[in-house]
Design an enzyme around this catalytic site. Structure first.
Site, PDB file in Angstrom:
ATOM      1  N   ARG A   1       7.623  -4.997   4.546  1.00 27.73           N
ATOM      2  CA  ARG A   1       9.047  -5.203   4.323  1.00 27.73           C
ATOM      3  C   ARG A   1       9.710  -5.550   5.644  1.00 27.73           C
ATOM      4  O   ARG A   1       9.290  -5.050   6.692  1.00 27.73           O
ATOM      5  CB  ARG A   1       9.722  -3.932   3.798  1.00 27.73           C
ATOM      6  CG  ARG A   1       9.578  -3.698   2.296  1.00 27.73           C
ATOM      7  CD  ARG A   1      10.380  -4.714   1.475  1.00 27.73           C
ATOM      8  NE  ARG A   1      10.283  -4.486   0.053  1.00 27.73           N
ATOM      9  CZ  ARG A   1       9.344  -4.995  -0.756  1.00 27.73           C
ATOM     10  NH1 ARG A   1       8.407  -5.781  -0.279  1.00 27.73           N
ATOM     11  NH2 ARG A   1       9.353  -4.727  -2.050  1.00 27.73           N
TER      12      ARG A   1
ATOM     13  N   ARG B   1      -2.886   1.659  -0.785  1.00 25.61           N
ATOM     14  CA  ARG B   1      -3.796   0.818  -1.581  1.00 25.61           C
ATOM     15  C   ARG B   1      -4.031  -0.541  -0.937  1.00 25.61           C
ATOM     16  O   ARG B   1      -5.165  -1.019  -0.846  1.00 25.61           O
ATOM     17  CB  ARG B   1      -3.215   0.606  -2.981  1.00 25.61           C
ATOM     18  CG  ARG B   1      -3.385   1.795  -3.884  1.00 25.61           C
ATOM     19  CD  ARG B   1      -2.642   1.572  -5.187  1.00 25.61           C
ATOM     20  NE  ARG B   1      -1.231   1.835  -4.989  1.00 25.61           N
ATOM     21  CZ  ARG B   1      -0.506   2.664  -5.728  1.00 25.61           C
ATOM     22  NH1 ARG B   1      -1.050   3.269  -6.743  1.00 25.61           N
ATOM     23  NH2 ARG B   1       0.777   2.868  -5.470  1.00 25.61           N
TER      24      ARG B   1
ATOM     25  N   HIS C   1       8.152 -14.456   1.614  1.00 25.89           N
ATOM     26  CA  HIS C   1       7.878 -13.269   0.775  1.00 25.89           C
ATOM     27  C   HIS C   1       7.034 -13.650  -0.452  1.00 25.89           C
ATOM     28  O   HIS C   1       7.451 -13.451  -1.595  1.00 25.89           O
ATOM     29  CB  HIS C   1       9.194 -12.605   0.343  1.00 25.89           C
ATOM     30  CG  HIS C   1       9.040 -11.161  -0.045  1.00 25.89           C
ATOM     31  ND1 HIS C   1      10.016 -10.223   0.171  1.00 25.89           N
ATOM     32  CD2 HIS C   1       8.019 -10.497  -0.654  1.00 25.89           C
ATOM     33  CE1 HIS C   1       9.610  -9.042  -0.287  1.00 25.89           C
ATOM     34  NE2 HIS C   1       8.405  -9.184  -0.801  1.00 25.89           N
ATOM     35  N   ILE C   2       5.840 -14.200  -0.168  1.00 26.49           N
ATOM     36  CA  ILE C   2       4.984 -14.697  -1.263  1.00 26.49           C
ATOM     37  C   ILE C   2       3.615 -14.020  -1.281  1.00 26.49           C
ATOM     38  O   ILE C   2       2.689 -14.530  -1.921  1.00 26.49           O
ATOM     39  CB  ILE C   2       4.794 -16.236  -1.187  1.00 26.49           C
ATOM     40  CG1 ILE C   2       4.228 -16.655   0.187  1.00 26.49           C
ATOM     41  CG2 ILE C   2       6.076 -16.967  -1.505  1.00 26.49           C
ATOM     42  CD1 ILE C   2       3.687 -18.085   0.215  1.00 26.49           C
TER      43      ILE C   2
ATOM     44  N   GLU D   1      16.280 -10.904   4.887  1.00 28.92           N
ATOM     45  CA  GLU D   1      15.788 -12.113   4.230  1.00 28.92           C
ATOM     46  C   GLU D   1      16.648 -12.416   2.994  1.00 28.92           C
ATOM     47  O   GLU D   1      17.181 -11.488   2.390  1.00 28.92           O
ATOM     48  CB  GLU D   1      14.303 -11.947   3.833  1.00 28.92           C
ATOM     49  CG  GLU D   1      14.042 -10.833   2.836  1.00 28.92           C
ATOM     50  CD  GLU D   1      12.547 -10.658   2.547  1.00 28.92           C
ATOM     51  OE1 GLU D   1      11.760 -10.457   3.486  1.00 28.92           O
ATOM     52  OE2 GLU D   1      12.193 -10.720   1.357  1.00 28.92           O
TER      53      GLU D   1
ATOM     54  N   ARG E   1       0.197   8.562   7.899  1.00 28.38           N
ATOM     55  CA  ARG E   1       0.559   9.984   7.941  1.00 28.38           C
ATOM     56  C   ARG E   1      -0.588  10.834   7.418  1.00 28.38           C
ATOM     57  O   ARG E   1      -0.963  11.836   7.978  1.00 28.38           O
ATOM     58  CB  ARG E   1       1.793  10.222   7.056  1.00 28.38           C
ATOM     59  CG  ARG E   1       3.083  10.224   7.831  1.00 28.38           C
ATOM     60  CD  ARG E   1       4.217  10.566   6.943  1.00 28.38           C
ATOM     61  NE  ARG E   1       4.073   9.881   5.654  1.00 28.38           N
ATOM     62  CZ  ARG E   1       4.929   9.966   4.661  1.00 28.38           C
ATOM     63  NH1 ARG E   1       5.998  10.702   4.788  1.00 28.38           N
ATOM     64  NH2 ARG E   1       4.747   9.316   3.532  1.00 28.38           N
TER      65      ARG E   1
HETATM   66  C1  DGY Z   1       6.420  -5.966  -3.868  1.00 32.89           C
HETATM   67  O1  DGY Z   1       5.872  -5.869  -4.959  1.00 32.89           O
HETATM   68  O2  DGY Z   1       6.992  -5.033  -3.329  1.00 32.89           O
HETATM   69  C2  DGY Z   1       6.376  -7.297  -3.227  1.00 32.89           C
HETATM   70  O3  DGY Z   1       6.945  -7.306  -1.973  1.00 32.89           O
HETATM   71  C3  DGY Z   1       7.038  -8.312  -4.129  1.00 32.89           C
HETATM   72  O4  DGY Z   1       6.262  -9.437  -4.103  1.00 32.89           O
END
Ligand code: DGY
Length: 327
Positions: free
Chosen positions: A242, A160, A289-290, A271, A181
């Site tokens: 990630r 998505r 991570h924002i 992290e 994939r």
């Molecule tokens: C998620 O939803 O997986 C994001 O990394 C958190 O902000």
């Protein structure tokens, strides 16, 4: 629910007050508005009498914790990614796990472009330089960057969010290549003006490469030294997905040695303790991570997690159930 009592729920971290108010209608809630960083033992202790947990990407919900909390039945994650949960153990222990897809797609895609533009056009590097008082004169070669306009965008992981990133590329008249994939349907490819290529081709051709893969043992270090070596020395890498998908040691070396031009990173291995090397490199834009952090989206994520928990109580299952099992 036992004897007309509300089931007990733990909220692991500080959260919007309206989340607590809404959950209190259905649960007896213990919250953590002081945002104390509980140790795994403290979390385990607090979960002993709880049926439900409202969790964030920060909590490690591993097999040891799940086994040590036999009353736990419901997990409402405020995140789309659920790599912090041992899903097979949760399923074994009959713990329903839910996540928050969709609500963060567009905000996260926006942030991918923010990081890509910032890294390619050296926004934070030049701002730090300016704030340090170095600006004396305009120069023809000040902070020369890499164009996005009419360049090639590579997207590794076309779910998505990957697709939402691709949709934005037409304004920059970019060629969009992707690797996933599963191929998109011909109609989707046509709408997004995106073409499937092998991973190797993607690495070689992309001027800007965005990683949008879910993390699992199968995607661990998808981008290591060998893959980085295939990329153009002028290319820009963005990781919104990630930490762990990229080998951070190899990435620092590639940035230092000019194997790629720049990177924009919102996620890191281990992290929030990122490699000190990242802090000394100028050609990397670092954010904590924002990617999903707009006010509206974080509120929507929190409320989606609440809806999942409430549905578990009222309907016996969450709306966004990631480990469906039969009763
Ligand atoms: C998620 O939803 O997986 C994001 O990394 C958190 O902000």
């Amino acid at each position: 629910m036992n004897n007309g009592q509300k089931p007990r729920l733990l909220i692991a971290r500080a959260i919007f007050p309206q989340v607590i108010e809404r959950l209190q209608q259905y649960f007896e809630v213990e919250h953590n508005q002081d945002d104390v960083m509980w140790t795994p033992q403290q979390l385990q202790q607090r979960l002993q009498d709880k049926l439900a947990l409202f969790a964030t990407p920060s909590e490690k919900i591993d097999a040891a914790l799940l086994d040590a909390c036999p009353n736990l039945r419901m997990l409402g994650l405020m995140a789309v990614g659920f790599n912090n949960v041992d899903l097979s153990q949760a399923t074994k222990n009959r713990v329903m796990v839910s996540n928050t897809p969709d609500v963060l797609t567009e905000t996260t895609a926006d942030f991918g472009w923010a990081l890509m533009l910032a890294a390619a056009r050296r926004v934070t590097e030049s701002e730090h330089w300016l704030r340090a008082g170095h600006w004396q004169n305009w120069r023809y070669d000040s902070f020369l960057g890499v164009d996005l306009y009419r360049s090639t965008l590579g997207i590794l992981g076309m779910g998505r969010i990957g697709q939402a990133i691709a949709r934005r590329a037409s304004g920059f008249q970019m060629q969009v290549l992707y690797h996933n994939r599963r191929h998109l349907s011909p109609e989707q490819e046509q709408t997004l003006n995106a073409r499937w290529v092998s991973k190797e081709e993607l690495l070689k051709q992309a001027d800007h490469l965005i990683l949008m893969l879910p993390y699992s043992s199968a995607t661990h270090h998808t981008l290591g030294a060998a893959e980085l070596a295939l990329m153009k020395p002028t290319s820009v890498l963005v990781n919104l997905a990630r930490g762990g998908i990229v080998d951070d040691v190899a990435l620092c070396a590639a940035l230092r040695e000019g194997k790629i031009a720049a990177a924009g990173l919102d996620v890191f291995e281990n992290e929030p303790r990122l490699l000190p090397d990242f802090l000394s490199l100028k050609n990397v834009v670092l954010t904590p991570h924002i990617a999903s952090a707009s006010t509206a989206t974080r509120q929507a994520m929190a409320m989606c997690a609440v809806d999942n928990l409430v549905a578990m109580v009222q309907e016996g299952k969450p709306r966004n159930w990631v480990n469906p099992f039969s009763a």
